[in-house]
Design an enzyme around this catalytic site. Sequence first.
Site, PDB file in Angstrom:
ATOM      1  N   SER A 140      -7.817   2.554 -12.173  1.00  0.00           N
ATOM      2  CA  SER A 140      -8.079   1.248 -12.805  1.00  0.00           C
ATOM      3  C   SER A 140      -8.599   1.483 -14.213  1.00  0.00           C
ATOM      4  O   SER A 140      -9.106   2.564 -14.517  1.00  0.00           O
ATOM      5  CB  SER A 140      -9.146   0.506 -11.988  1.00  0.00           C
ATOM      6  N   TYR A 154     -17.600  -0.357  -7.761  1.00  0.00           N
ATOM      7  CA  TYR A 154     -16.167  -0.129  -8.013  1.00  0.00           C
ATOM      8  C   TYR A 154     -15.978   0.833  -9.189  1.00  0.00           C
ATOM      9  O   TYR A 154     -15.143   1.737  -9.141  1.00  0.00           O
ATOM     10  CB  TYR A 154     -15.507  -1.483  -8.275  1.00  0.00           C
TER      11      TYR A 154
HETATM   12  N1  LIG Z   1      -5.285  -6.179  -8.910  1.00  0.00           N
HETATM   13  C1  LIG Z   1      -5.862  -5.579  -9.920  1.00  0.00           C
HETATM   14  O1  LIG Z   1      -6.183  -6.248 -10.925  1.00  0.00           O
HETATM   15  C2  LIG Z   1      -6.089  -4.089  -9.898  1.00  0.00           C
HETATM   16  C3  LIG Z   1      -6.430  -3.473 -11.113  1.00  0.00           C
HETATM   17  C4  LIG Z   1      -6.655  -2.108 -11.126  1.00  0.00           C
HETATM   18  C5  LIG Z   1      -6.545  -1.369  -9.959  1.00  0.00           C
HETATM   19  N2  LIG Z   1      -6.227  -1.981  -8.793  1.00  0.00           N
HETATM   20  C6  LIG Z   1      -6.121  -1.151  -7.582  1.00  0.00           C
HETATM   21  O2  LIG Z   1      -4.912  -1.427  -6.937  1.00  0.00           O
HETATM   22  C7  LIG Z   1      -5.017  -1.065  -5.556  1.00  0.00           C
HETATM   23  C8  LIG Z   1      -4.353  -2.152  -4.723  1.00  0.00           C
HETATM   24  O3  LIG Z   1      -4.999  -3.381  -4.923  1.00  0.00           O
HETATM   25  P1  LIG Z   1      -4.221  -4.757  -5.143  1.00  0.00           P
HETATM   26  O4  LIG Z   1      -4.557  -5.244  -6.492  1.00  0.00           O
HETATM   27  O5  LIG Z   1      -2.812  -4.638  -4.763  1.00  0.00           O
HETATM   28  O6  LIG Z   1      -5.051  -5.705  -4.130  1.00  0.00           O
HETATM   29  P2  LIG Z   1      -4.697  -6.274  -2.673  1.00  0.00           P
HETATM   30  O7  LIG Z   1      -3.571  -7.235  -2.759  1.00  0.00           O
HETATM   31  O8  LIG Z   1      -6.023  -6.751  -2.154  1.00  0.00           O
HETATM   32  O9  LIG Z   1      -4.217  -5.005  -1.859  1.00  0.00           O
HETATM   33  C9  LIG Z   1      -5.126  -4.052  -1.376  1.00  0.00           C
HETATM   34  C10 LIG Z   1      -4.467  -3.299  -0.263  1.00  0.00           C
HETATM   35  O10 LIG Z   1      -5.378  -2.289   0.199  1.00  0.00           O
HETATM   36  C11 LIG Z   1      -5.455  -2.418   1.612  1.00  0.00           C
HETATM   37  N3  LIG Z   1      -6.681  -1.883   2.195  1.00  0.00           N
HETATM   38  C12 LIG Z   1      -7.952  -2.332   2.064  1.00  0.00           C
HETATM   39  N4  LIG Z   1      -8.776  -1.599   2.827  1.00  0.00           N
HETATM   40  C13 LIG Z   1      -8.007  -0.676   3.470  1.00  0.00           C
HETATM   41  C14 LIG Z   1      -8.261   0.345   4.410  1.00  0.00           C
HETATM   42  N5  LIG Z   1      -9.484   0.568   4.905  1.00  0.00           N
HETATM   43  N6  LIG Z   1      -7.219   1.100   4.847  1.00  0.00           N
HETATM   44  C15 LIG Z   1      -5.967   0.886   4.398  1.00  0.00           C
HETATM   45  N7  LIG Z   1      -5.652  -0.086   3.511  1.00  0.00           N
HETATM   46  C16 LIG Z   1      -6.675  -0.851   3.067  1.00  0.00           C
HETATM   47  C17 LIG Z   1      -5.304  -3.902   1.878  1.00  0.00           C
HETATM   48  O11 LIG Z   1      -5.005  -4.122   3.245  1.00  0.00           O
HETATM   49  P3  LIG Z   1      -5.463  -5.462   4.021  1.00  0.00           P
HETATM   50  O12 LIG Z   1      -4.407  -6.483   3.720  1.00  0.00           O
HETATM   51  O13 LIG Z   1      -5.470  -5.030   5.461  1.00  0.00           O
HETATM   52  O14 LIG Z   1      -6.810  -5.844   3.508  1.00  0.00           O
HETATM   53  C18 LIG Z   1      -4.145  -4.193   0.936  1.00  0.00           C
HETATM   54  O15 LIG Z   1      -2.939  -3.766   1.497  1.00  0.00           O
HETATM   55  C19 LIG Z   1      -6.510  -0.856  -5.288  1.00  0.00           C
HETATM   56  O16 LIG Z   1      -6.796   0.520  -5.195  1.00  0.00           O
HETATM   57  C20 LIG Z   1      -7.172  -1.422  -6.533  1.00  0.00           C
HETATM   58  O17 LIG Z   1      -8.382  -0.775  -6.807  1.00  0.00           O
HETATM   59  C21 LIG Z   1      -5.995  -3.341  -8.742  1.00  0.00           C
END
Ligand SMILES: NC(=O)c1ccc[n+]([C@@H]2O[C@H](COP(=O)([O-])OP(=O)(O)OC[C@H]3O[C@@H](n4cnc5c(N)ncnc54)[C@H](OP(=O)(O)O)[C@@H]3O)[C@@H](O)[C@H]2O)c1
Length: 279
Positions: free
Chosen positions: A132, A145
């Site tokens: 991130s 975070y």
């Molecule tokens: N969105 C942003 O702005 C952003 C920016 C920078 C980095 N990121 C990074 O991108 C990655 C994905 O996030 P996203 O933005 O796509 O958000 P998201 O839609 O909330 O997706 C997160 C995913 O991680 C899964 N997860 C959570 N806890 C878990 C566990 N214990 N074991 C396995 N899977 C788990 C969730 O599963 P469930 O559906 O079961 O909860 C979901 O599939 C994260 O690492 C986040 O830090 C996001």
Amino acid sequence: MKSILVTGASSGIGLCVAQGLRARGWRVFATARKAEDVARLNVEGLESFPLDLDDSSSIRAAVDETLRRTGGTLDALFNNGGYGQVGAVEDLPRAALRAQFETNLFGWLELTNLIMPAMRRQGHGRIVMNSSVLGYAAFPYRGAYNAVKFALEGLTDTLRHELHGTGIHVSLVEPGPIVSRFRENCVPHFHRHIPWQTSIHRSQYEAQMARLDKPGPAAPFTLPPEAVLAKVIHALENANPRPRYPVTVPSVAFWWLRRILPVRAMDWVLRKASGGGKR
Ligand SMILES: NC(=O)c1ccc[n+]([C@@H]2O[C@H](COP(=O)([O-])OP(=O)(O)OC[C@H]3O[C@@H](n4cnc5c(N)ncnc54)[C@H](OP(=O)(O)O)[C@@H]3O)[C@@H](O)[C@H]2O)c1
């Protein structure tokens, strides 16, 4: 057909990357932690089975299943699943920080280390870590975070040294704001761990909660998850994958600004950019 294991494929970036790579001809193992998501992903035509990053036996079973299906090989791993623990540093209980590290770092490392022998045997591999902008820029109210993403960046930089010359490449993708379920998925963790009603930071939390409830992008320069997919494709398919892929304007801007600006000036920029923590 090249193969990849994706974690957190139930929504957001993980789902987009899984679908996008499949469309490019990759064999995608799109894992999720909930049975209903695994079933849905299988119906969609992705190969899916459970992987919960908080559970070592689930990680081990997913690796065994992957290698059973491929006959012992795996070309790539996309470490992605996780959540964000919101809250002021002085309001963070030990359990909140521990949980944040269990999911977003320890699970990723355990999975990576279980996959590594297959990659070493075959003499090639690509590992992409979804970090991130908060992996190198510290924002108020994002201490847990920030800590876990800074730690991921450090661990990945070390791993890159140790894999030099092995044919296994590791890259960091560093998104800024991306459309996903990330914001709504942060809320239960906030309520579970942060005593916000009695906190000195209560008014800031109320402003943040109001923002979380608003539909649509919460921050300027928000991009769809396809922006991350494009960088992941480069990291997986280019002959010369980069160590780092910032995604979105803020990620690129903060990367350069922190090299140019003195710390106090950078702090001011980051406080302004976060609305003094209101965002
Ligand atoms: N969105 C942003 O702005 C952003 C920016 C920078 C980095 N990121 C990074 O991108 C990655 C994905 O996030 P996203 O933005 O796509 O958000 P998201 O839609 O909330 O997706 C997160 C995913 O991680 C899964 N997860 C959570 N806890 C878990 C566990 N214990 N074991 C396995 N899977 C788990 C969730 O599963 P469930 O559906 O079961 O909860 C979901 O599939 C994260 O690492 C986040 O830090 C996001």
